[in-house]
Design an enzyme around this catalytic site. Structure first.
Site, mmCIF file in Angstrom:
data_model
loop_
_atom_site.group_PDB
_atom_site.id
_atom_site.type_symbol
_atom_site.label_atom_id
_atom_site.label_comp_id
_atom_site.label_asym_id
_atom_site.label_seq_id
_atom_site.Cartn_x
_atom_site.Cartn_y
_atom_site.Cartn_z
ATOM 1 N N HIS A 140 58.180 38.144 125.814
ATOM 2 C CA HIS A 140 58.006 39.087 124.703
ATOM 3 C C HIS A 140 59.345 39.372 124.036
ATOM 4 O O HIS A 140 59.471 39.318 122.805
ATOM 5 C CB HIS A 140 57.388 40.380 125.235
ATOM 6 C CG HIS A 140 57.305 41.487 124.229
ATOM 7 N ND1 HIS A 140 56.139 41.816 123.580
ATOM 8 C CD2 HIS A 140 58.244 42.349 123.765
ATOM 9 C CE1 HIS A 140 56.361 42.827 122.750
ATOM 10 N NE2 HIS A 140 57.642 43.168 122.847
ATOM 11 N N GLU A 141 60.363 39.663 124.838
ATOM 12 C CA GLU A 141 61.671 39.996 124.282
ATOM 13 C C GLU A 141 62.311 38.791 123.594
ATOM 14 O O GLU A 141 62.895 38.910 122.513
ATOM 15 C CB GLU A 141 62.580 40.546 125.382
ATOM 16 C CG GLU A 141 62.161 41.902 125.901
ATOM 17 C CD GLU A 141 62.137 42.944 124.792
ATOM 18 O OE1 GLU A 141 63.142 43.080 124.062
ATOM 19 O OE2 GLU A 141 61.099 43.611 124.640
ATOM 20 N N HIS A 144 60.994 38.179 120.101
ATOM 21 C CA HIS A 144 61.604 38.955 119.025
ATOM 22 C C HIS A 144 62.805 38.214 118.441
ATOM 23 O O HIS A 144 63.050 38.248 117.235
ATOM 24 C CB HIS A 144 62.057 40.329 119.549
ATOM 25 C CG HIS A 144 60.970 41.349 119.633
ATOM 26 N ND1 HIS A 144 60.141 41.654 118.573
ATOM 27 C CD2 HIS A 144 60.589 42.177 120.649
ATOM 28 C CE1 HIS A 144 59.291 42.617 118.928
ATOM 29 N NE2 HIS A 144 59.544 42.942 120.178
ATOM 30 N N GLU A 202 55.667 43.908 116.965
ATOM 31 C CA GLU A 202 55.273 44.013 118.368
ATOM 32 C C GLU A 202 54.095 43.091 118.679
ATOM 33 O O GLU A 202 54.077 42.400 119.698
ATOM 34 C CB GLU A 202 54.893 45.459 118.711
ATOM 35 C CG GLU A 202 56.069 46.353 118.992
ATOM 36 C CD GLU A 202 56.831 45.871 120.209
ATOM 37 O OE1 GLU A 202 56.304 45.940 121.327
ATOM 38 O OE2 GLU A 202 57.970 45.402 120.035
#
Length: 284
Positions: A140-141, A144, A202
């Site tokens: 997820h990070e 980004h 997100e």
């Protein structure tokens, strides 16, 4: 200095001989000629900052994080986190070397920064119960970063009324503007600046991360369990740092489940191709 940053500096600039351009007109020229990029899922993004500038910001933010919190001395924990991170990194950016640090802190948090930098706080390992759940957070990070979400945020800030101050920070300034700029990278909690990603970013990071972890050989079904654990970790009190900087919403798990059939196909393909991460988990 790139041309966009030169135009953003003011109050007046004179790029062409002696003909000065008022700052307001210069800003309009910047926006009129700015490159418009798209995220991996097709969302339009403003692009006013070079990769080199973003990497420099990532390096600065990482240096501050390392100065703020000591790294763990537990070699087994570090090896475990780096094993999971390496599998994700090899999938999303083959050949790129990522600097992965594990910080000794009860914070339930992690972050990734432009330039190939990942930070994980030991508190996260109490909530992410296995390698697949940890992969959920890291994917997820990293999403980004690979989706250029932080670049889009910095670009938007440069195009706003705060552009001059933020440009000064980008060029080596300090103070509140600098802290705000670092906060746009998604690691702002380290500096007392809470600047969470928007809901759209997100969701993108959730879905891109889900595919990435599956392609790397991690079970995507663990993503749902991870978010359930995050919610339980709040215990009706202050939520984990990760939730405060990555706002949860009731549709998050629904979005993951909707994409799960596609992710499971990617997972099965990865398994069949021999991508089966086996990161020894300390204490298990």
């Amino acid at each position: 200095m790139n041309s966009v940053l030169a135009l953003a500096l003011g109050p007046r600039v004179a790029p062409l001989g002696t003909h000065e351009i008022p700052a307001a007109r210069a800003a309009a020229l910047v926006l009129a000629t700015a490159a418009c990029a798209h995220s991996p899922l097709g969302t339009p993004q403003l692009n006013l900052v070079s990769d080199a500038d973003m990497n420099a910001l990532g390096e600065q933010a990482f240096a501050e994080a390392k100065a703020e919190t000591p790294e763990t001395k537990d070699a087994a924990v570090t090896a475990y986190v780096r094993c999971v991170a390496a599998a994700i990194a090899d999938e999303v950016a083959p050949g790129q070397k990522w600097d992965v640090r594990v910080f000794e802190s009860p914070q339930v948090n992690a972050f990734a920064l432009p330039g190939g930098r990942i930070g994980v706080y030991t508190g996260l390992l109490k909530v992410a119960e296995d390698q697949d759940q940890l992969a959920t957070v890291l994917a997820h990070e990293v999403a980004h970063v690979t989706a250029n979400h932080s670049k889009a945020r910095v670009s938007a800030a440069l195009a706003s009324q705060a552009g001059v101050q933020l440009t000064s920070a980008l060029l080596g300034g300090s103070g509140a503007a600098n802290q705000q700029l670092l906060g746009l990278l998604g690691a702002g909690v380290q500096y007392g600046v809470l600047m969470p990603y928007g809901r759209g970013q997100e969701t993108e990071a959730d879905l891109i991360g889900l595919d990435s972890m599956a392609k790397a050989g991690f079970d995507p079904r663990a993503s749902v369990k991870l978010w359930e654990n995050m919610s339980k970790a709040s215990g009706g009190k202050e939520p984990p740092t990760f939730l405060s900087t990555h706002p949860s919403n009731e549709g998050r798990i629904d979005d993951l489940n909707a994409r799960m059939p596609q992710a499971l196909k990617l997972y099965e393909q990865a398994q069949a191709a021999g991508r089966r991460p086996n990161c020894p988990q300390p204490g298990r």
